[in-house]
Design a protein around this motif. Structure first.
Motif, mmCIF file in Angstrom:
data_model
loop_
_atom_site.group_PDB
_atom_site.id
_atom_site.type_symbol
_atom_site.label_atom_id
_atom_site.label_comp_id
_atom_site.label_asym_id
_atom_site.label_seq_id
_atom_site.Cartn_x
_atom_site.Cartn_y
_atom_site.Cartn_z
ATOM 1 N N SER A 13 6.764 -68.852 10.266
ATOM 2 C CA SER A 13 7.055 -68.251 11.572
ATOM 3 C C SER A 13 7.027 -69.307 12.668
ATOM 4 C CB SER A 13 6.052 -67.143 11.893
ATOM 5 O OG SER A 13 6.241 -66.055 11.023
ATOM 6 N N SER A 17 10.787 -70.373 14.604
ATOM 7 C CA SER A 17 10.575 -69.544 15.797
ATOM 8 C C SER A 17 11.876 -68.989 16.378
ATOM 9 C CB SER A 17 9.816 -70.328 16.860
ATOM 10 O OG SER A 17 10.552 -71.467 17.254
ATOM 11 N N GLY A 19 14.351 -67.926 14.573
ATOM 12 C CA GLY A 19 15.006 -67.123 13.552
ATOM 13 C C GLY A 19 15.898 -67.986 12.675
ATOM 14 N N GLY A 40 13.309 -62.989 12.064
ATOM 15 C CA GLY A 40 12.121 -63.821 11.895
ATOM 16 C C GLY A 40 11.693 -63.929 10.449
#
Length: 95
Positions: A13, A17, A19, A40
C-alpha cells in the motif's frame, strides 16, 4: 488471513499509493493472495489481468527489494499467468 499477507498489504500500500493501472494478483503459496488495482491494495483472491505466484521467501525478497522480479521469473522462482505487460508494469511500479 496470515501475518505475511497483512504485512504485505501494508508494505505494498505504501509502495503503490497511487494505485495500479490494471489488475494484478500476488499469490503467496501457503499464505493467501493480494489484489492490486486502481482501488489500491487489499487481501483478496479475485480474477486479475495477471497472477504472480511465489513462495514466501521469494515474495519477501521481491517486496524488500532484495530480488528483482524479472530475475525471479527467469529463474523459475516467480510464475506469471496472464498479461506479461501488466506484470512488467507492476514490476516497474514496485521498484
Amino acid at each position: 488471513m496470515s501475518d505475511v499477507i497483512n504485512a504485505a498489504v501494508d508494505a505494498l500500500s505504501k509502495k503503490m499509493s497511487g494505485g495500479f493501472d490494471g489488475s494484478a494478483k500476488f499469490v503467496v503459496e501457503g499464505e493467501g493472495a493480494i489484489m492490486i488495482d486502481n482501488a489500491g491494495v487489499r487481501a483478496g483472491d479475485e480474477p486479475a489481468e495477471v497472477t504472480l505466484t511465489a513462495d514466501t521467501d521469494t515474495f519477501r525478497a521481491i517486496l524488500d527489494g532484495d530480488m528483482n522480479p524479472t530475475s525471479a521469473y527467469m529463474s523459475g522462482k516467480l510464475s506469471v499467468d496472464g498479461d506479461l505487460t501488466a506484470a512488467m508494469r507492476l514490476g516497474t511500479a514496485l521498484a
